[in-house]
Each structure stands twice: as C-alpha cells, then as structure tokens.
Design an enzyme around this catalytic site. Structure first.
Site, PDB file in Angstrom:
ATOM      1  N   HIS A 266      10.864 -41.861  10.789  1.00 37.86           N
ATOM      2  CA  HIS A 266      11.750 -41.594   9.654  1.00 37.86           C
ATOM      3  C   HIS A 266      12.847 -40.584  10.042  1.00 37.86           C
ATOM      4  O   HIS A 266      14.044 -40.856   9.870  1.00 37.86           O
ATOM      5  CB  HIS A 266      10.896 -41.042   8.499  1.00 37.86           C
ATOM      6  N   GLU A 267      12.425 -39.438  10.578  1.00 37.01           N
ATOM      7  CA  GLU A 267      13.396 -38.380  10.899  1.00 37.01           C
ATOM      8  C   GLU A 267      14.326 -38.788  12.048  1.00 37.01           C
ATOM      9  O   GLU A 267      15.500 -38.419  12.057  1.00 37.01           O
ATOM     10  CB  GLU A 267      12.682 -37.056  11.216  1.00 37.01           C
TER      11      GLU A 267
ATOM     12  N   HIS B 259      17.176 -40.732  10.612  1.00 35.76           N
ATOM     13  CA  HIS B 259      18.248 -39.839  10.139  1.00 35.76           C
ATOM     14  C   HIS B 259      19.059 -39.308  11.325  1.00 35.76           C
ATOM     15  O   HIS B 259      20.286 -39.269  11.292  1.00 35.76           O
ATOM     16  CB  HIS B 259      17.664 -38.634   9.403  1.00 35.76           C
TER      17      HIS B 259
ATOM     18  N   HIS C 206      21.363 -41.841  12.857  1.00 37.61           N
ATOM     19  CA  HIS C 206      22.453 -42.126  11.908  1.00 37.61           C
ATOM     20  C   HIS C 206      23.529 -41.038  12.058  1.00 37.61           C
ATOM     21  O   HIS C 206      24.717 -41.333  12.198  1.00 37.61           O
ATOM     22  CB  HIS C 206      21.883 -42.145  10.483  1.00 37.61           C
TER      23      HIS C 206
END
Length: 596
Positions: free
Chosen positions: A387-388, A391, A394
């Site tokens: 998940h991290e 980010h 991105h």
C-alpha cells in the site's frame, strides 16, 4: 524483532536515509535562513500584480519559497517521528510549522490581488505566452472567482473560521476525553473496561455473547448522550449550510465537490451503483451466517472471524519479495523504481522506542519519497508495505514528470495507487495458494475490505447526503430523525439475513468522519477505481499498464476526473463501480465454493 530498540540502536539498514534530503543540521539551518530572507522579497510584489511579467516573477518566487518550506517541514517532522520523545526534533518540528504559517501569511495577498482584476484582464493573462507554465493556476483562479467574496467579507469569513471548528472540537472532546464506557466481560469472564480501541477487538471475539455485550454497552453509552451529540452534528451541518450560502453554492454537497471540480453525479452514481449491487451484499451476509454457524446473524457479528486462526508468518524480506513478484504485471520500469526504493533506504522498517505508530508515505519535491512502517511479520504488514509503496511510486513518478506546482495529486486520486497494489498482491496470493484454509483466510480479508471500504463508506456518504438535504429544506436534525435515517439505511444495506439490532441506530453518534463532511465517498471511489484498474491490467496487459502509468505520471496536472478518464477509468459513469462489483461477485463465488 522481539525487543523494541532505542532509536540509536536501530541498524542503518533498517532506517530511512534522510541525508538524501539534508546532509546535516547545518544544511537545514542554511535553507531555513534562505527562506526567511526570500519571504521579505515577496512584499515588493504587493500592489503590482496586474501585468504578466510581475505575475510570473511573483509565481516563480512563490514556488521557490514553497518548495523549500515544504522540504524543511517534511524533514523536521520525519526526524521528529523517528523518536517523538526527542526534544531536539520536537523543537525543529515546531520551528518548521511556524515557518509554514509565515509563508502562508506572506503569500496570502497573491490570489485575491490577481482575482481583483476584471474577467477580461484575467482571460488575457491566461493566453499570455509568458505565463504558459502557470496557465492552469490562472484558469483555476478564474473558476474559483465566482465563490470569492469582497475583501471585507473575506476578512470576516477568516474570523468565522475559528468558530467553525467548534462542532468538531466539541465532538472530539466528548468522544475522546469525556465519554467513559462501563466494563464488559471478555472470553475468560474477566471484567475489562470498554474503550474505543478495545471495541473492535471485542467485536472480533469468537464468542458471540462477548460481541453482543460490547455492542450493546457501546451504543447504550452513546444513547445517554444522544441529545448533546445530535446538537453537535446538527451545528456542523448548519455551519456547512452557512458557508454554502455565503459563497453562493447551490448546496453543501456541491460546495464540497467544487474544490476537486467533481460533478454531483459522481457522488450519486456511487450510491446508485452500490444500491444495484446490494443483492451481492445480502448473499455475503447469508454466507457469513452459514460460516459462523449462528441461528441469527446480528450487527455485532460483522467483524467475527469466519475462519480458524490462520497464522501467516512473513518476514520483511519475504514481504518485499512477494510484493515485488505480485507487481510484475505493472512492468519492468515500475519494478526498477520499486527496487530502487528497497535498495536505497527509502523505508524506515521496524518499530523503535518513541517512534510514531502506523504507516505513511511522505516526502518533498526534489528528493525521492520515504515510507514509515512499523513492520510485524504478518499478512497485514505485507499489505501495508504494498500500500505505502503504491503511494511512494505515485509521488515519485508525479515528481519526475511534473513541475513542482502540478506534481501534487488530490486526495481523490491518492488512494487509487495504493489500493491497486493491494489488489494485485491479493490476486497473486489467491492464484498461488493451494491450501483451502489459507485461501478462505485471504478471501475473507479481501471481502471485508470491500464491505468496509465500498459498502459501508457509501452508506455513510448516503447518510450525509440525506441529513444535509433535510436540513437544507428546513427540517430539524433531532436525535430521533438521525437515528431513524441511520437505522433505515442499515436495513437497506444488510438485507433480510441480518437482524438489524435497534442499538445500531446510535452508530452515527460515534463516527468522527461526519465532522469532515462529504469526504468518506472518496474511500469508496478510490477503491472502485483501483479495482477497475487492476481488472483492466490483469485482463488486457500492456495497453492498460501504459494507461495506468500515464495516470501515475500526471500528478495534479489536470482535474482528477480527467486524469482517471484518460487512463481508462471514467468515474463520471457508474462503470468503475460496476467493475469493482463484478470482482466482489467473483470473490463471493469462490468463497461459496469453498464453504460447500
């Protein structure tokens, strides 16, 4: 990693390397001084922002100051998060926060001054070649102009700002400090005080009577305060209506969506598409009832584990390897950046004394992103890593491909990249497992994410929409009205296999998100967009990957809806929600098969 180390004992290979941002404290101090002297420069533009060259020069300086201020702030806070008890970095964090406020104050005249120009002058500036790199900023100012008030009115609105925090502050105090819950009995029959933190643990108990007692005790406590909390929530809605009227918006909902330039239809499409998929939710509830072997399924059974305890022991190195394998569909370029993050100390891995809890990805433009973890050797931590890093990549790709001003993406887009990585990881694990127990464990984990992120957040979003519309039509938001609306929504969302206990009518009273109005729908749209991307990537391969990487590289260079649309996810239609629901349906089918 059993014992918790002091920060000074953490080996270098387990820490992030913040020297990539500032070599040492001297370098930080030097940049701090630079910003302070540059802030004095800004004042010379006051009263001069009517011609293109002055505006360009002013914007250039604003960007330069803003970028440095951000870097100083991020570094100071990340050092503070390494050990929150260390006074040196508490002080540095305060110093950086004060600088951010100073920067905001020093540059606050820029927008109003440019907006005081006539529409004709503004349109001319947009077309000026000299300002081409700031075209989007100027267009956005023009779009916002109709909702900007006169100088005197804006000054008044700024003063009202402090009062407008009252409903949220009062609720926070009541909810976190003043509300005390009675004791309940745990599985061993011991009396334990109920708290917010323990509530979910009780609901995850294998013992139904423990779950029931915690549930009833929680809502009975809120019911005693229902008049106060209804007044607080009602005051928050009244505040929203005041702002919407003062700034000339047709409704609070449209005011809330205006910042991201999102049509009301995006919000209503989400609710309609989820309503259409409710029969799937009812099927899932029927399956839950069967797997839990209960005669009646109650609201307090929603978090009860469906499978026997299944321990997945996953070291950090295994988690890295598995995440990397699972993200192969995103192509070699993506994997290369991911590996660079793993190899070059972007990540602060384990817990240490005083370290901030939870996990996040953060950074400043001009250096690579960083990730803070508190890794435990389990499935949850592996998903957190995926998940991290979603980010982080991105941010990395946005920063690499966009100028400073347009690199920052909106919250509406933020959760897409992180959730997509989780979806690919889940797909990889499900395809690889041969153990029916492990498969059921994974399916349950994923289905509950759907239930809590798409269905539950959409129900919250619908509740907010209904109560704001009622208040806008002049109805009074009494505790009875709020409870009835909330209870009826639960009946609608959970179906006939669920006994919708009367106590659930008080749940609205404990949801802090309702004080940050019309925000929660972004969880559901983000999850749906990510699920839709994952489906396209797994079905189509390269063309879908190219579109998706284009999305990651776009930052905030256009409105969120346009960026997603170009990448193949059109949130102005119900299609992405329907795609997400087809994934939910497929997972449900797999679970039903295993449960036979």
């Amino acid at each position: 990693m059993n014992q918790v180390l002091k920060r000074s004992e953490v080996p270098a290979e387990h820490r992030w390397n913040l020297e990539d941002m500032f070599k040492n404290q001297e370098a930080w101090n030097k940049e701090f001084q630079e910003v302070q002297s540059e802030l004095k420069e800004v004042a010379r533009f006051q009263g001069k922002l009517s011609d293109a060259s002055a505006i360009k020069e002013c914007f250039d300086l604003e960007d330069q100051i803003s970028q440095k201020t951000e870097r100083l702030y991020v570094y100071a806070n990340m050092k503070h998060h390494e050990d929150m008890a260390d006074p040196t970095y508490q002080a540095l964090s305060d110093k950086a926060t004060k600088l951010s406020v100073q920067t905001g104050e020093a540059t606050s005249f820029i927008s109003p001054e440019i907006l005081s120009l006539s529409d004709e002058q503004l349109q001319k500036l947009v077309k000026t070649p000299e300002l081409s790199s700031y075209k989007r900023t100027l267009e956005e100012m023009i779009r916002q102009k109709q909702h900007v008030l006169s100088k005197a009115e804006e000054a008044l609105m700024a003063q009202v700002g402090n009062m407008s925090q009252a409903p949220s502050t009062i609720f926070g105090m009541l909810n976190n400090a003043d509300l005390k819950f009675p004791k309940v009995k745990n599985e061993k029959g011991e009396e334990v005080e109920l708290t917010h933190g323990r509530y979910i643990q009780f609901l995850e108990s294998r013992n139904q009577s423990v779950r029931k007692q915690a549930f009833e005790t929680m809502y009975a406590t809120y019911a005693k305060q229902k008049n106060t909390i209804a007044s607080t929530l009602s005051a928050n809605v009244t505040k929203n209506i005041f702002y919407a009227k003062a700034r000339k918006y047709p409704s609070v909902l449209e005011m809330s969506l205006f910042g991201d330039n999102i049509d009301k239809e995006v919000y209503t499409n989400l609710i309609d598409a989820v309503h259409e998929a409710l029969p799937l939710m009812y099927r899932y509830m029927e399956l839950r009832k069967k797997l839990l072997k209960v005669n009646e399924l109650h609201m307090y059974d929603l978090f009860a584990p469906l499978v026997e305890e299944f321990d997945m022991d996953i070291t950090y190195d295994q988690a890295k390897q598995t995440v990397k394998e699972s993200l192969k569909p995103l192509g070699q370029d993506y994997l290369n950046v991911l590996q660079r993050g793993f190899d070059n100390s972007w990540i602060d891995i384990y817990e240490n004394e005083g370290k901030r809890n939870g996990a996040y990805s953060w950074g400043a433009y001009g250096t690579h992103p960083y990730v803070l973890l508190n890794h435990k050797d389990n499935l949850n931590s592996m998903f957190t890593l995926a998940h991290e890093m979603g980010h982080a990549l991105h941010s990395y790709l946005s920063d690499e491909n966009q100028p400073y001003r347009y690199a920052q993406y909106t919250i509406f887009l933020a959760e897409v990249a992180s959730t997509l990585n989780e979806a690919l990881l889940m797909d990889y694990l499900l395809k690889r497992t041969t153990d029916p127990k492990e498969k059921m464990y994974l399916l349950t984990y994923y289905m509950d994410q759907f239930r809590t992120t798409v269905f539950r957040q959409t129900m919250f979003a619908e509740f907010e929409k209904i109560i704001h519309e009622k208040a806008e039509q002049g109805e009074s938001l009494t505790p009875q009205l709020l409870s009835k609306v909330y209870y009826d929504l639960n009946v609608l969302y959970y179906g006939k296999d669920m006994i919708v206990d009367q106590d659930i009518e008080m749940e609205w009273a404990r949801i802090p998100h309702f004080y940050n109005s019309f925000y929660v729908y972004k969880y559901a749209t983000g999850f749906s967009a990510a699920t839709s991307f994952a489906k396209q990537i797994l079905d189509e391969g390269a063309p879908a990957v190219d579109r998706y990487l284009g999305f990651l590289k776009s930052g905030g260079s256009d409105y969120s809806i346009n960026i997603l649309k170009r990448a193949g996810v059109d949130m102005s239609t119900p299609e992405p929600i329907k795609q997400a629901m087809s994934v939910f349906k497929d997972l449900l089918g797999q679970m039903e098969e295993l449960a036979k």
